[in-house]
Design a protein around this motif. Structure first.
Motif, PDB file in Angstrom:
ATOM      1  N   VAL A 200       0.985  -0.943   0.035  1.00  0.00           N
ATOM      2  CA  VAL A 200       0.011   0.098  -0.284  1.00  0.00           C
ATOM      3  C   VAL A 200       0.738   1.450  -0.189  1.00  0.00           C
ATOM      4  N   THR A 201       1.706   1.423   0.927  1.00  0.00           N
ATOM      5  CA  THR A 201       2.797   3.077   0.634  1.00  0.00           C
ATOM      6  C   THR A 201       3.676   3.020  -0.137  1.00  0.00           C
ATOM      7  N   GLU A 202       4.172   1.772  -0.963  1.00  0.00           N
ATOM      8  CA  GLU A 202       4.894   1.739  -1.878  1.00  0.00           C
ATOM      9  C   GLU A 202       4.318   1.791  -3.080  1.00  0.00           C
ATOM     10  N   VAL A 203       3.809   1.253  -2.978  1.00  0.00           N
ATOM     11  CA  VAL A 203       2.607   1.248  -4.658  1.00  0.00           C
ATOM     12  C   VAL A 203       0.721   2.129  -4.817  1.00  0.00           C
ATOM     13  N   ILE A 204       0.226   2.200  -4.342  1.00  0.00           N
ATOM     14  CA  ILE A 204      -1.143   1.974  -4.330  1.00  0.00           C
ATOM     15  C   ILE A 204      -0.906   2.977  -3.361  1.00  0.00           C
ATOM     16  N   ALA A 205      -0.340   3.623  -3.359  1.00  0.00           N
ATOM     17  CA  ALA A 205      -0.109   5.185  -2.241  1.00  0.00           C
ATOM     18  C   ALA A 205       0.323   6.400  -3.468  1.00  0.00           C
ATOM     19  N   LYS A 206       0.745   6.106  -4.068  1.00  0.00           N
ATOM     20  CA  LYS A 206       0.545   6.970  -5.612  1.00  0.00           C
ATOM     21  C   LYS A 206       0.078   7.181  -6.484  1.00  0.00           C
ATOM     22  N   ALA A 207      -0.961   6.147  -6.277  1.00  0.00           N
ATOM     23  CA  ALA A 207      -1.872   6.259  -7.281  1.00  0.00           C
ATOM     24  C   ALA A 207      -2.691   8.158  -7.791  1.00  0.00           C
ATOM     25  N   LYS A 208      -2.974   7.946  -8.772  1.00  0.00           N
ATOM     26  CA  LYS A 208      -3.268   9.317  -8.739  1.00  0.00           C
ATOM     27  C   LYS A 208      -5.043   9.106  -8.200  1.00  0.00           C
ATOM     28  N   GLY A 209      -5.286  10.193  -7.799  1.00  0.00           N
ATOM     29  CA  GLY A 209      -6.700  10.146  -6.554  1.00  0.00           C
ATOM     30  C   GLY A 209      -6.609   9.174  -5.146  1.00  0.00           C
ATOM     31  N   PHE A 210      -5.259   8.879  -4.975  1.00  0.00           N
ATOM     32  CA  PHE A 210      -5.282   7.770  -3.617  1.00  0.00           C
ATOM     33  C   PHE A 210      -5.481   9.098  -2.728  1.00  0.00           C
ATOM     34  N   GLN A 211      -6.495   8.903  -1.239  1.00  0.00           N
ATOM     35  CA  GLN A 211      -6.305   9.620   0.226  1.00  0.00           C
ATOM     36  C   GLN A 211      -6.063   9.482   0.895  1.00  0.00           C
ATOM     37  N   GLY A 212      -5.706   7.919   1.033  1.00  0.00           N
ATOM     38  CA  GLY A 212      -5.856   6.995   2.556  1.00  0.00           C
ATOM     39  C   GLY A 212      -5.826   6.436   2.408  1.00  0.00           C
ATOM     40  N   PHE A 213      -5.743   5.226   3.652  1.00  0.00           N
ATOM     41  CA  PHE A 213      -5.719   3.722   3.419  1.00  0.00           C
ATOM     42  C   PHE A 213      -5.994   3.111   5.273  1.00  0.00           C
ATOM     43  N   LYS A 214      -6.734   2.482   5.913  1.00  0.00           N
ATOM     44  CA  LYS A 214      -6.834   1.448   6.595  1.00  0.00           C
ATOM     45  C   LYS A 214      -6.561   0.415   6.567  1.00  0.00           C
ATOM     46  N   ILE A 215      -6.082  -0.672   7.464  1.00  0.00           N
ATOM     47  CA  ILE A 215      -5.905  -2.261   7.318  1.00  0.00           C
ATOM     48  C   ILE A 215      -5.943  -3.034   8.656  1.00  0.00           C
ATOM     49  N   ASN A 216      -7.490  -3.438   8.138  1.00  0.00           N
ATOM     50  CA  ASN A 216      -7.836  -4.264   9.475  1.00  0.00           C
ATOM     51  C   ASN A 216      -7.346  -5.716  10.017  1.00  0.00           C
ATOM     52  N   LYS A 217      -7.301  -6.235  10.735  1.00  0.00           N
ATOM     53  CA  LYS A 217      -6.930  -7.741  11.421  1.00  0.00           C
ATOM     54  C   LYS A 217      -7.262  -8.384  11.837  1.00  0.00           C
ATOM     55  N   GLY A 218      -8.473  -9.667  11.395  1.00  0.00           N
ATOM     56  CA  GLY A 218      -9.495  -9.648  11.712  1.00  0.00           C
ATOM     57  C   GLY A 218      -8.448 -10.689  13.156  1.00  0.00           C
ATOM     58  N   ILE A 219      -9.713 -10.891  14.403  1.00  0.00           N
ATOM     59  CA  ILE A 219      -9.446 -11.550  15.959  1.00  0.00           C
ATOM     60  C   ILE A 219      -9.697 -12.721  15.966  1.00  0.00           C
ATOM     61  N   GLU A 220     -11.124 -13.043  15.578  1.00  0.00           N
ATOM     62  CA  GLU A 220     -11.606 -13.926  15.418  1.00  0.00           C
ATOM     63  C   GLU A 220     -11.342 -15.156  14.131  1.00  0.00           C
ATOM     64  N   SER A 221     -10.408 -14.534  13.121  1.00  0.00           N
ATOM     65  CA  SER A 221     -10.098 -15.207  11.814  1.00  0.00           C
ATOM     66  C   SER A 221      -8.826 -14.575  11.119  1.00  0.00           C
ATOM     67  N   PRO A 222      -7.689 -14.690  11.727  1.00  0.00           N
ATOM     68  CA  PRO A 222      -6.595 -13.939  12.059  1.00  0.00           C
ATOM     69  C   PRO A 222      -5.796 -13.818  10.645  1.00  0.00           C
ATOM     70  N   GLU A 223      -6.184 -14.914   9.378  1.00  0.00           N
ATOM     71  CA  GLU A 223      -5.896 -15.056   8.358  1.00  0.00           C
ATOM     72  C   GLU A 223      -6.776 -14.410   6.865  1.00  0.00           C
ATOM     73  N   ARG A 224      -8.268 -13.336   7.769  1.00  0.00           N
ATOM     74  CA  ARG A 224      -8.778 -12.465   7.364  1.00  0.00           C
ATOM     75  C   ARG A 224      -8.402 -11.082   7.532  1.00  0.00           C
ATOM     76  N   TYR A 225      -8.480  -9.789   6.318  1.00  0.00           N
ATOM     77  CA  TYR A 225      -7.721  -8.518   6.581  1.00  0.00           C
ATOM     78  C   TYR A 225      -9.113  -7.998   6.100  1.00  0.00           C
ATOM     79  N   VAL A 226      -9.316  -7.045   6.096  1.00  0.00           N
ATOM     80  CA  VAL A 226      -9.813  -5.712   5.787  1.00  0.00           C
ATOM     81  C   VAL A 226      -9.469  -4.485   5.074  1.00  0.00           C
ATOM     82  N   LEU A 227      -9.031  -4.186   4.304  1.00  0.00           N
ATOM     83  CA  LEU A 227      -8.326  -2.704   3.315  1.00  0.00           C
ATOM     84  C   LEU A 227      -8.685  -1.968   3.114  1.00  0.00           C
ATOM     85  N   MET A 228      -9.269  -0.591   3.513  1.00  0.00           N
ATOM     86  CA  MET A 228     -10.000   0.708   3.166  1.00  0.00           C
ATOM     87  C   MET A 228      -8.859   1.314   2.126  1.00  0.00           C
TER      88      MET A 228
END
Length: 100
Positions: A26-54
């Motif tokens: 995200v920081t090295e590739v997506i953050a350089k994209a046109k229109g990028f405004q920011g991000f959040k990454i959340n990691k699952g507690i009950e399902s640690p193999e699940r991530y939600v990228l915003m």
């Protein structure tokens, strides 16, 4: 502003590696994209193999056209896709309401 939500499921027991890889992608590739405004990454507690990228984009087209049709998208997927257990589910949202 448009919110992209990617529901990502990775292979079991690869969380520690993926924690670093997704942040780097995200920081090295997506953050350089046109229109990028920011991000959040959340990691699952009950399902640690699940991530939600915003990712916040200025417009929908900044994600669906400008980024997705660029070489940067291929670079991003090369970084994160080796960890995927299945393809991510990606949807876009517009803001309806928020708290102060």
């Amino acid at each position: 502003m448009i919110l992209e939500i990617a529901d990502i499921r990775i292979q079991a027991d690869r969380q520690a590696e993926f924690d670093l890889v997704i942040q780097r992608g995200v920081t090295e590739v997506i953050a350089k994209a046109k229109g990028f405004q920011g991000f959040k990454i959340n990691k699952g507690i009950e399902s640690p193999e699940r991530y939600v990228l915003m990712i916040f984009w200025e417009t929908l087209e900044n994600h669906t056209v400008d980024f997705r049709e660029s070489p940067a998208f291929t670079e991003w997927r090369a970084i994160v896709s080796p960890y995927f257990a299945q393809p991510p589910v990606v949807e876009h949202f517009s803001l309806l309401a928020k708290s102060n």
